[in-house]
Design a protein around this motif. Structure first.
Motif, PDB file in Angstrom:
ATOM      1  N   GLU A 169      14.698  12.908 -11.324  1.00 31.18           N
ATOM      2  CA  GLU A 169      15.698  13.025  -9.926  1.00 31.18           C
ATOM      3  C   GLU A 169      15.025  11.877  -9.065  1.00 31.18           C
ATOM      4  N   LEU A 170      13.826  11.580  -9.185  1.00 27.65           N
ATOM      5  CA  LEU A 170      13.457  10.512  -8.290  1.00 27.65           C
ATOM      6  C   LEU A 170      14.095   9.033  -8.439  1.00 27.65           C
ATOM      7  N   THR A 171      14.201   8.383  -7.301  1.00 27.12           N
ATOM      8  CA  THR A 171      15.022   7.259  -7.529  1.00 27.12           C
ATOM      9  C   THR A 171      14.079   5.902  -7.076  1.00 27.12           C
ATOM     10  N   TRP A 172      14.339   4.845  -7.521  1.00 25.74           N
ATOM     11  CA  TRP A 172      13.392   3.757  -6.981  1.00 25.74           C
ATOM     12  C   TRP A 172      14.225   2.918  -5.844  1.00 25.74           C
ATOM     13  N   ARG A 173      13.442   2.437  -4.823  1.00 20.56           N
ATOM     14  CA  ARG A 173      14.205   1.570  -3.899  1.00 20.56           C
ATOM     15  C   ARG A 173      14.857   0.436  -4.606  1.00 20.56           C
ATOM     16  N   PRO A 174      16.191  -0.035  -4.148  1.00 20.09           N
ATOM     17  CA  PRO A 174      16.897  -1.343  -4.728  1.00 20.09           C
ATOM     18  C   PRO A 174      16.106  -2.448  -4.149  1.00 20.09           C
ATOM     19  N   SER A 175      15.366  -2.998  -4.996  1.00 18.45           N
ATOM     20  CA  SER A 175      14.399  -4.095  -4.587  1.00 18.45           C
ATOM     21  C   SER A 175      13.825  -4.737  -5.860  1.00 18.45           C
ATOM     22  N   THR A 176      14.070  -6.230  -5.964  1.00 14.24           N
ATOM     23  CA  THR A 176      13.369  -6.698  -7.300  1.00 14.24           C
ATOM     24  C   THR A 176      11.908  -7.161  -6.769  1.00 14.24           C
ATOM     25  N   LEU A 177      11.707  -7.235  -5.517  1.00 11.63           N
ATOM     26  CA  LEU A 177      10.238  -7.558  -5.073  1.00 11.63           C
ATOM     27  C   LEU A 177       9.390  -6.380  -5.017  1.00 11.63           C
ATOM     28  N   MET A 178       9.835  -5.293  -4.527  1.00  9.69           N
ATOM     29  CA  MET A 178       8.886  -4.167  -4.506  1.00  9.69           C
ATOM     30  C   MET A 178       9.182  -3.025  -5.434  1.00  9.69           C
ATOM     31  N   ARG A 179       8.273  -2.516  -6.003  1.00 10.15           N
ATOM     32  CA  ARG A 179       8.275  -1.267  -7.155  1.00 10.15           C
ATOM     33  C   ARG A 179       7.799  -0.032  -6.375  1.00 10.15           C
ATOM     34  N   GLY A 180       8.626   0.549  -5.783  1.00  4.51           N
ATOM     35  CA  GLY A 180       8.396   1.744  -5.021  1.00  4.51           C
ATOM     36  C   GLY A 180       9.500   2.880  -4.851  1.00  4.51           C
ATOM     37  N   LEU A 181       9.166   3.956  -4.713  1.00  9.67           N
ATOM     38  CA  LEU A 181      10.320   5.077  -4.618  1.00  9.67           C
ATOM     39  C   LEU A 181      10.779   5.169  -3.258  1.00  9.67           C
ATOM     40  N   GLU A 182      12.135   5.904  -3.357  1.00 11.14           N
ATOM     41  CA  GLU A 182      12.732   5.799  -2.132  1.00 11.14           C
ATOM     42  C   GLU A 182      12.093   7.140  -1.469  1.00 11.14           C
ATOM     43  N   THR A 206       0.681  -1.274   0.081  1.00  8.46           N
ATOM     44  CA  THR A 206       0.137  -0.153   0.095  1.00  8.46           C
ATOM     45  C   THR A 206       0.839   1.266  -0.058  1.00  8.46           C
ATOM     46  N   VAL A 207       2.039   1.173   0.804  1.00 10.45           N
ATOM     47  CA  VAL A 207       3.031   2.306   0.615  1.00 10.45           C
ATOM     48  C   VAL A 207       2.966   2.650  -0.950  1.00 10.45           C
ATOM     49  N   ASN A 208       3.561   1.673  -1.754  1.00  9.00           N
ATOM     50  CA  ASN A 208       4.146   1.876  -2.843  1.00  9.00           C
ATOM     51  C   ASN A 208       2.682   2.135  -3.841  1.00  9.00           C
ATOM     52  N   LEU A 209       1.598   1.602  -3.624  1.00 12.10           N
ATOM     53  CA  LEU A 209       0.533   1.867  -4.356  1.00 12.10           C
ATOM     54  C   LEU A 209       0.255   3.302  -4.255  1.00 12.10           C
ATOM     55  N   ILE A 210       0.308   3.997  -3.133  1.00  9.74           N
ATOM     56  CA  ILE A 210      -0.079   5.361  -2.876  1.00  9.74           C
ATOM     57  C   ILE A 210       1.044   6.203  -3.504  1.00  9.74           C
ATOM     58  N   GLY A 211       2.262   5.867  -3.282  1.00 10.14           N
ATOM     59  CA  GLY A 211       3.378   6.706  -3.992  1.00 10.14           C
ATOM     60  C   GLY A 211       3.559   6.689  -5.215  1.00 10.14           C
ATOM     61  N   ASN A 212       3.276   5.476  -5.946  1.00 17.69           N
ATOM     62  CA  ASN A 212       3.119   5.249  -7.260  1.00 17.69           C
ATOM     63  C   ASN A 212       2.056   6.188  -8.082  1.00 17.69           C
ATOM     64  N   SER A 213       0.844   6.049  -7.287  1.00 19.26           N
ATOM     65  CA  SER A 213      -0.308   6.467  -7.715  1.00 19.26           C
ATOM     66  C   SER A 213      -0.097   8.151  -7.928  1.00 19.26           C
ATOM     67  N   VAL A 214       0.438   8.701  -6.799  1.00 13.59           N
ATOM     68  CA  VAL A 214       0.696  10.272  -6.814  1.00 13.59           C
ATOM     69  C   VAL A 214       1.427  10.617  -8.023  1.00 13.59           C
ATOM     70  N   ARG A 215       2.789   9.828  -8.129  1.00  8.38           N
ATOM     71  CA  ARG A 215       3.903   9.937  -9.139  1.00  8.38           C
ATOM     72  C   ARG A 215       3.269  10.074 -10.465  1.00  8.38           C
ATOM     73  N   LEU A 216       2.441   9.006 -10.981  1.00  7.76           N
ATOM     74  CA  LEU A 216       1.916   8.904 -12.223  1.00  7.76           C
ATOM     75  C   LEU A 216       0.958   9.706 -12.439  1.00  7.76           C
ATOM     76  N   LEU A 217      -0.025  10.319 -11.494  1.00  2.75           N
ATOM     77  CA  LEU A 217      -0.835  11.261 -11.951  1.00  2.75           C
ATOM     78  C   LEU A 217      -0.325  12.601 -11.957  1.00  2.75           C
ATOM     79  N   LEU A 218       0.639  13.155 -11.211  1.00  2.91           N
ATOM     80  CA  LEU A 218       1.271  14.166 -11.447  1.00  2.91           C
ATOM     81  C   LEU A 218       2.127  14.334 -12.509  1.00  2.91           C
ATOM     82  N   ARG A 219       2.510  13.278 -12.959  1.00  2.00           N
ATOM     83  CA  ARG A 219       3.280  13.116 -14.600  1.00  2.00           C
ATOM     84  C   ARG A 219       2.370  13.084 -15.617  1.00  2.00           C
TER      85      ARG A 219
END
Length: 406
Positions: free
Chosen positions: A386-399, A248-261
Motif C-alpha cells: 500500500e506504500l507508494t513512491w514519490r513520482p520522481s526519477t531523481l529521488m527514491r523516497g516514499l510519499e 536525508t529525508v529519503n534515507l530515514i524513510g527508506n531505512s525504517v521501511r527496510l528494517l520493518l520489512r
C-alpha cells in the motif's frame, strides 16, 4: 513487465517509478545502455551496470555543464509543447552542474565554508531536534513518519546550517518537493521562479545582516581575490538546501521501511547497536535516496561495453541500479546489514562526490538510532504494497510512511 521493444526508447512511466528495480534487472542483463524517455519528455541514454556507471562518472568526455546544454534539451525533447528551461537554469549554475576549472573553483569555496568542524558542531543540535520530534510523536499511537520525523529533522538541520528563518521552512519544503518530482513543466517552472526570488532575497539578507551560518560563510568566501557571484550564490544555496534535506529525508524513510520489512535485520541491529553505521551503508546501497542522477552529456563519442554513445547525447546513470549489480555485490537484492557495501555509489563517485555525505550519514545514524531506542515496538501501520513512491526519477523516497509506535 510489459514486452519491451528493443529499438524503441522505453518511456519511464509511473509503473517504473513505483518499481524501477524490475526494469533495472532486465536492462543490466540485456541492454545495460539503453535509450529511454524521461517523464518530462527528454530522450536520454540510461546506464545501469556498476562498471559502466563508474566509467561515466569518471569520463573526461562526459560533461555536467548544464548551462551549455540548452540546445540539447530542446533537441532531445519529445514533447509537443514548447518548453522553456529559463527559470530552472537560473538555479543550475552550482558545482554539481559544472566542469573543471569552474567546478574546482566552486568546490574549493564550498569546502572552505562546509568544514568538518562546522558539521561536528551540529551533532548535538541534530540529536536535540530528533529528541524534540520524538517527544511530539510519543503522544500518538500512529503517525506518518515522513511528515512527523523524516521531513522536519533534516529540514530543520539544513535550514539552521544555512541560516534559513524558521518561518520559511514550510514554503521551502513544498517548493523543493515540486522541483525534485516528475511534475508538469508549468509547475516546475513556477516552483523554480519562486525559489529564485526567495534565494535572491535570502542572499541579500546575509549581506545586510551576516550571521554564523553557512550561507554567510559562502557570501564571504574567497579563493584568492575571487568570490562567488550572486548567481552562483543562489545556485549553491539551492543545491545545498535541496540536496541537504531531500537525500536525508529519503534515507530515514527508506531505512525504517527496510528494517520493518526485514525483521531479522531489525533484530540484529537492536541486539548490537555497533552495527548501525554498517546498516546505514547497506541501506544506502540497497535502497538509497537517489535513483537516476542529474543530467550529463557526451562531448565526444563514448564507448560503454558494446554501445557507442554518440557525441551530444544525454547520458543518465542509475545509482539505484548500479548498487544492485550482482557483478559487484553478491545477492544484491538481499538486504544484509553485516555485509561490506564498500564502493556503493549512493553519493556518487569522482569529483562530483556529494560534499554533504558526512552530514547525511550523521543525521541518518542519529535519526534511526534514536527512533529505535524510543519506540521498541515500532511497526508498519499499512501493508507494504500500500506504500507508494514519490513520482520522481531523481529521488527514491516514499510519499508517506504510516507507522504504529506501540
Amino acid at each position: 513487465m510489459t514486452e519491451i521493444q528493443l529499438s524503441t526508447p522505453i518511456t519511464l512511466d509511473d509503473d517504473f517509478l513505483q518499481n524501477p528495480h524490475r526494469l533495472y534487472a532486465y536492462l543490466r542483463a540485456e541492454q545495460p545502455v539503453r535509450e529511454v524517455i524521461l517523464p518530462r519528455g527528454i530522450k536520454v541514454w540510461l546506464v545501469t551496470r556498476y562498471d559502466d556507471v563508474r566509467t561515466v562518472l569518471a569520463s573526461p568526455v562526459v560533461s555536467k555543464d548544464i548551462l551549455r546544454a540548452v540546445p540539447l534539451l530542446e533537441r532531445h525533447s519529445t514533447s509537443d509543447q514548447p518548453q522553456s528551461f529559463k527559470a530552472e537554469l537560473a538555479l543550475a549554475g552550482h558545482m554539481l552542474n559544472t566542469d573543471p576549472p569552474d567546478h574546482t573553483r566552486l568546490r574549493a569555496l564550498v569546502n572552505k565554508a562546509f568544514t568538518v568542524r562546522r558539521l561536528e558542531r551540529l551533532r548535538a543540535r541534530v540529536q536535540q531536534a530528533a529528541d524534540e520530534l520524538l517527544d511530539a510523536m510519543a503522544g500518538h499511537d500512529e503517525v506518518d513518519l515522513l511528515s512527523s520525523y523524516a521531513f522536519p529533522l533534516p529540514t530543520t538541520v539544513i535550514c539552521e546550517l544555512l541560516g534559513v528563518p524558521d518561518t520559511d521552512k514550510d514554503e521551502f519544503r513544498d517548493t523543493s518537493v515540486t522541483m525534485t518530482s516528475a511534475a508538469r513543466h508549468e509547475d516546475m517552472a513556477d516552483a523554480a521562479k519562486r525559489m529564485v526570488d526567495y534565494l535572491t532575497r535570502l542572499v541579500e539578507s546575509k549581506r545586510d545582516a551576516p550571521g554564523d551560518d553557512l550561507l554567510t560563510a559562502l557570501v564571504n568566501a574567497r579563493e584568492g581575490d575571487v568570490a562567488l557571484t550572486d548567481a552562483e550564490l543562489r545556485a549553491m544555496a539551492f543545491l545545498l538546501l535541496v540536496a541537504g534535506h531531500e537525500t536525508t529525508v529519503n534515507l530515514i524513510g527508506n531505512s525504517v521501511r527496510l528494517l520493518l520489512r526485514n525483521p531479522d535485520q531489525l533484530a540484529a541491529l537492536r541486539a548490537d547497536r555497533k552495527l548501525l553505521p554498517g546498516a546505514i551503508e547497506e541501506i544506502l546501497r540497497h535502497e538509497g535516496p537517489l535513483n537516476i542522477a542529474t543530467y550529463r552529456y557526451t562531448t565526444k563519442p563514448l564507448q560503454l561495453g558494446d554501445v557507442l554513445v554518440p557525441e551530444g547525447e544525454f547520458v543518465m546513470i542509475s545509482l539505484a541500479s548500479a548498487n544492485r549489480d550482482g557483478a559487484k555485490f553478491p545477492e544484491p537484492d538481499r538486504m544484509d546489514i553485516t555485509r561490506d557495501p564498500t564502493g556503493h555509489l549512493a553519493f556518487g563517485y569522482g569529483i562530483h562526490y556529494c560534499v554533504g555525505a558526512p552530514l547525511a550519514r550523521m543525521e541518518g545514524e542519529i535519526a534511526l538510532g534514536s527512533l529505535l531506542d524510543r519506540f521498541p515496538r515500532l511497526a508498519l501501520a499499512r501493508e507494504p504494497e500500500e506504500l507508494t513512491w514519490r513520482p520522481s526519477t531523481l529521488m527514491r523516497g516514499l510519499e508517506s510512511l504510516p507507522v504504529r509506535l506501540r
